[in-house]
Design a protein around this motif. Structure first.
Motif, PDB file in Angstrom:
ATOM      1  N   CYS A 190       0.834  -1.216   0.000  1.00 25.98           N
ATOM      2  CA  CYS A 190       0.000   0.000   0.000  1.00 25.98           C
ATOM      3  C   CYS A 190       0.864   1.258   0.000  1.00 25.98           C
ATOM      4  O   CYS A 190       0.584   2.202  -0.751  1.00 25.98           O
ATOM      5  N   PHE A 191       1.903   1.276   0.827  1.00 25.99           N
ATOM      6  CA  PHE A 191       2.749   2.465   0.885  1.00 25.99           C
ATOM      7  C   PHE A 191       3.579   2.619  -0.387  1.00 25.99           C
ATOM      8  O   PHE A 191       3.841   3.749  -0.822  1.00 25.99           O
ATOM      9  N   THR A 210      15.815   4.685   0.980  1.00 23.22           N
ATOM     10  CA  THR A 210      15.692   5.362  -0.308  1.00 23.22           C
ATOM     11  C   THR A 210      14.422   6.193  -0.370  1.00 23.22           C
ATOM     12  O   THR A 210      14.433   7.345  -0.825  1.00 23.22           O
ATOM     13  N   LEU A 211      13.318   5.629   0.093  1.00 26.08           N
ATOM     14  CA  LEU A 211      12.047   6.344   0.057  1.00 26.08           C
ATOM     15  C   LEU A 211      12.065   7.549   0.995  1.00 26.08           C
ATOM     16  O   LEU A 211      11.594   8.635   0.631  1.00 26.08           O
ATOM     17  N   LEU A 212      12.626   7.388   2.191  1.00 22.97           N
ATOM     18  CA  LEU A 212      12.733   8.518   3.123  1.00 22.97           C
ATOM     19  C   LEU A 212      13.609   9.627   2.526  1.00 22.97           C
ATOM     20  O   LEU A 212      13.262  10.810   2.612  1.00 22.97           O
ATOM     21  N   ALA A 232       5.780   3.669   5.318  1.00 22.10           N
ATOM     22  CA  ALA A 232       6.637   2.534   4.976  1.00 22.10           C
ATOM     23  C   ALA A 232       7.674   2.275   6.062  1.00 22.10           C
ATOM     24  O   ALA A 232       8.089   1.129   6.268  1.00 22.10           O
ATOM     25  N   ALA A 233       8.073   3.325   6.767  1.00 16.63           N
ATOM     26  CA  ALA A 233       9.070   3.171   7.835  1.00 16.63           C
ATOM     27  C   ALA A 233       8.501   2.410   9.027  1.00 16.63           C
ATOM     28  O   ALA A 233       9.253   1.820   9.800  1.00 16.63           O
ATOM     29  N   ALA A 241       5.864  12.072   1.385  1.00 14.13           N
ATOM     30  CA  ALA A 241       6.339  12.050   2.779  1.00 14.13           C
ATOM     31  C   ALA A 241       5.480  11.120   3.622  1.00 14.13           C
ATOM     32  O   ALA A 241       6.002  10.326   4.419  1.00 14.13           O
ATOM     33  N   ARG A 242       4.160  11.199   3.457  1.00 15.45           N
ATOM     34  CA  ARG A 242       3.267  10.329   4.228  1.00 15.45           C
ATOM     35  C   ARG A 242       3.479   8.862   3.876  1.00 15.45           C
ATOM     36  O   ARG A 242       3.460   7.994   4.751  1.00 15.45           O
TER      37      ARG A 242
END
Length: 113
Positions: A31-32, A71-73, A55-56, A49-50
């Motif tokens: 989902c993320f 990577t996403l952060l 995901a974190a 950002a959300r």
């Protein structure tokens, strides 16, 4: 660019959160990832950002760096406006993700957050 129906990003984020809270790590992750993809298509830094924060994970776990989360952060942080209220959360969460990395990087991120 294809349009996304109103409310879709919020629904995908909410579903990711619900799946995380019920212990479905794979479902939540998907989902993320979907929300991050929508954010890229829509060029929406706040949605990205959300998605990155979702995901974190819900809680802080000190463990090995998860490259896809890092990577996403970092991607979300690069696109976040300096005045964005989510910027501090991204910085802090990246510092946690990099706990076993160089202390100087972790401390700089924490100080900036």
């Amino acid at each position: 660019m294809a349009s996304v129906p109103d409310g879709t990003p919020a629904l995908v984020l909410a579903l990711g959160d619900a799946r995380a809270r019920m212990g479905s790590a794979d479902g939540s992750r998907r989902c993320f990832e979907d929300a991050a993809g929508l954010a890229r298509r829509l060029d929406d830094p706040d949605l990205l950002a959300r998605a990155a924060l979702g995901a974190a994970g819900l809680s802080v776990k000190i463990a090995a760096v998860r490259p896809e989360v890092r990577t996403l952060l970092e991607e979300a942080l690069a696109k976040a406006d300096d005045s964005s209220p989510r910027r501090a959360a991204l910085l802090a969460r990246l510092a946690v993700e990099l706990y076993y990395g160089p202390a100087s990087v972790r401390e700089r991120l924490s100080d900036e957050a």
